[in-house]
Every structure is written in C-alpha cells, then in structure tokens.
Design an enzyme around this catalytic site. Structure first.
Site, PDB file in Angstrom:
ATOM      1  N   GLU A  13      71.015  46.558  41.252  1.00  8.34           N
ATOM      2  CA  GLU A  13      71.959  47.636  40.951  1.00  8.34           C
ATOM      3  C   GLU A  13      73.391  47.242  41.300  1.00  8.34           C
ATOM      4  OE1 GLU A  13      68.284  49.764  42.769  1.00  8.34           O
ATOM      5  OE2 GLU A  13      69.175  47.755  42.751  1.00  8.34           O
TER       6      GLU A  13
ATOM      7  N   GLY B 170      38.586  23.828  47.642  1.00 12.19           N
ATOM      8  CA  GLY B 170      37.595  23.556  46.607  1.00 12.19           C
ATOM      9  C   GLY B 170      36.514  24.611  46.560  1.00 12.19           C
TER      10      GLY B 170
ATOM     11  N   SER C   7      33.897  31.322  49.643  1.00 13.63           N
ATOM     12  CA  SER C   7      34.203  32.188  50.785  1.00 13.63           C
ATOM     13  C   SER C   7      35.171  33.299  50.388  1.00 13.63           C
ATOM     14  CB  SER C   7      34.801  31.362  51.925  1.00 13.63           C
ATOM     15  OG  SER C   7      33.864  30.442  52.436  1.00 13.63           O
TER      16      SER C   7
END
Length: 361
Positions: free
Chosen positions: A52, A290, A296
């Site tokens: 702005e 990987g 996980s």
C-alpha cells in the site's frame, strides 16, 4: 457482483507474486482514479515498505479521491513499519477493495474497521480464493505457527526413486530439475535425510537468476554427515539430530560452527521439528527425500502439498527404492488422497500436484 473489480485485483495479485516476503505475506496493490491506474506497488521483502505504501508513493497526489485494490487487509498495527491503514486515511483514498481479510490476530478485521471509521468505503472478498491460494503458506503458518510443508519427489512410472544400487541421476528431465530449483527458491527451508546426503552429496541450492537459497535441513540422528559434504559449503544449514548422536562428531561440527539442533528424543519426530521451525520463523518447508523421510512425513500427517515429477521410465526390481515405504495399508479405502489435483507436462515428464487434508484422510 465483484466482476467490475476483478480486472484491477488480478493485477494486484500478479504484482504480489513478485515478492519474496517470508515470514510476511505477499501483497500487491493498485490505485485507480476515474478508472485509470495511477499507482502500483507490492511488498518486496520483510522489513521493506508494504504494498500500500509503495502504491501510494507511486500515485502521489493522484491517490486522493481514488480507489485502492489490495490483496490483503491493510495492517493496523506497528511492526517493522507503521500501520498502512493510517497512511491510506491520510492519503485521502475514498474506497478500498480487499481480496481477503488478514487472519493475523494483530489485524483480523481491525484494519477494515479503522478504514470504515474514517469514512472510507470498503469492499472485501474480491477474488478471495485466489488471494488465499497465493498466500497458502503464510495462512497456514499464521493459523498454526507451524510451516507449510510440500513433499516433492522425482519418480519413475512404477514409483521408484532409485535403482537397487541407489542410482538416481537422473530419473526426470532437465525441465523438471530446473523447476525443482524454483521450488527451493519459493520455500524457506529444504529437508533431506542423511542417506540422501551420503548417496547423492547434493548442494540443495536454488540455482536460478536472482534466487535465494533455502535453509538446508539435514535429518541426521547419529551425526554421520561428512565434513566435506556439499551442503556444508556455507553456514546456511541446520543439522537435526537426537539424544543418541555421536558425541565426537558433534564436537567436530561444533568446532566448524555449524548449527545443530538436538531433539529431546531417541528419534527425529517431524511434527516436533516443524513446531521448532515455526518458532524460528520458518513458514514453509520443502521435503526432498529420501524414502524414509517421505514415509515419516506422511505417517505423521505433516504434509500440506505433494508434487510428483513422473518420468516415462520403468525401473523395476524388488530391491530398487520406492518413493514411499513403511508398512502400507490393507485396503484401498485407507489410501491417502490428494485434493485440488493439477496435472501438467514438463518436457517428457508429467507433474502431478495436489493438496492433503489429513482431517479427511
């Protein structure tokens, strides 16, 4: 209802995309008068003037009596910069068209209230969905204080990320690999497991013009990382380990002044790690591998978005590396599903992108 406003809001959104603002949101702004653009601006990076302010500066005296289009509710509090709402009022803007309300508790409607109190007409909700998508990482971070997590994988058509000898260069084409650098540039941090470092010795940098390198986060529960690893070429790295780490290795790494985070557990729990990263103002994380880390992350339910680069290749083999491991599911009805799926083509590769909602999965 808002079609007449869309033209200028689209431009404001396009301007916002230019910013590299983390941990702040991306914001773009356009000021019009008599239907003509008199000012434009966007938030370039944290600590610099907000969109702005940039647009008001660009418009100068032409701002008085004009209409402002801004992608996010103007702020009403003092941070690193003064409140934008006050500057808008002083400039004599008559109408403010806003894409989305600011979910930050420090604002959350206060900016709109202040503008209305000053007699400025406010229209909110113009292209709101597009604005939320633009700032999806920041919106999640503000709501949860945990980073937005993207899982990115390069796979063969049969879901393999490496051969039985762990060879993975290169499964996908050069176009996909270039886009991977763009993704790194868009995220605050990139995460890989120690096996990826040991096998591929990656740099994990964003090798694009005017790009920024993410924080490289290595998950290394025993501190096996070699000191000559490419990811250790500079100090922009965080090594995450456990209480069971190799004490001698930590001494060597400490001597080299590398940042090490010791989790208070016997294994690295990614949910806990994400909370810690949030405290460090990391708003977005790209998980690159990987297989164990991918698995996980999905099992712990921390992934917000998945991007799979699928090459027209078949690797095969029971001993080759699959993108997702673990125990798997028993029934197809238990499968994790992606929403808002997009499919595109990069060179010979297909790119599949979608969002996760673990409340539904």
């Amino acid at each position: 209802m808002y079609q007449r406003h869309n033209k200028f809001m689209k431009l404001a959104l396009k301007l916002a995309e230019k910013g590299r603002t983390s941990p702040n949101p991306k914001v773009g702004c356009v000021i019009t008068r008599f239907g003509f653009i008199v000012g434009k601006g966007y938030h370039q990076k944290a600590g610099m003037p907000h969109a702005e302010i940039e647009a008001l500066k660009d418009a100068g005296s032409w701002a008085r009596g004009g209409t402002m289009y801004v992608t996010l509710e103007p702020c009403s509090h003092h941070g690193k910069t003064p409140p934008c709402a006050n500057a808008i009022i002083r400039a004599g803007i008559k109408k403010v068209v806003i894409a989305m309300k600011d979910p930050n508790p420090l604002v959350n409607g206060e900016g709109i209230r202040r503008l209305k109190q000053a007699g400025i007409k406010v229209v909110a909700g113009v292209m709101e969905n597009e604005a939320k998508k633009l700032n999806e990482m920041w919106v999640k971070y503000i709501a949860t204080k945990s980073p937005f997590v993207t899982l990115k994988a390069a796979v063969s058509m049969d879901g393999k990320i490496a051969t039985k000898t762990n060879d993975s260069k290169w499964i996908t084409g050069i176009e996909s690999r270039h886009f991977a650098h763009i993704l790194r540039n868009r995220h605050d941090a990139v995460v890989v497991g120690i096996n990826t470092v040991l096998k591929d010795n990656p740099q994990l940098t964003a090798r694009i013009k005017d790009g920024r390198n993410p924080l490289r986060i290595i998950l290394d529960s025993k501190l096996k990382i070699p000191l000559e690893s490419n990811v250790l070429n500079d100090g922009n790295v965080l090594i995450v380990t456990t209480k069971k780490h190799n004490a001698e290795a930590k001494i060597l790494l400490d001597e080299k002044k590398y940042n090490i985070l010791v989790m208070d557990s016997d294994k690295i729990i990614l949910k806990d790690l994400m909370q810690e990263l949030g405290k460090r103002n990391i708003t977005s994380v790209l998980i690159e591998g990987g297989s164990e880390v991918f698995t996980s992350a999905l099992e712990e339910g921390i992934v917000d978005k998945a991007i799979f680069f699928i090459a027209p290749k078949l690797i095969g083999g029971d001993d080759s590396v699959s993108v997702i491991g673990g125990k798997g599911i028993e029934k197809i009805s238990q499968a994790l599903r992606l929403e808002n799926v997009k499919i595109a083509r990069l060179g010979d590769d297909a790119v599949v992108e979608g969002d996760f909602d673990f409340n539904k999965n």
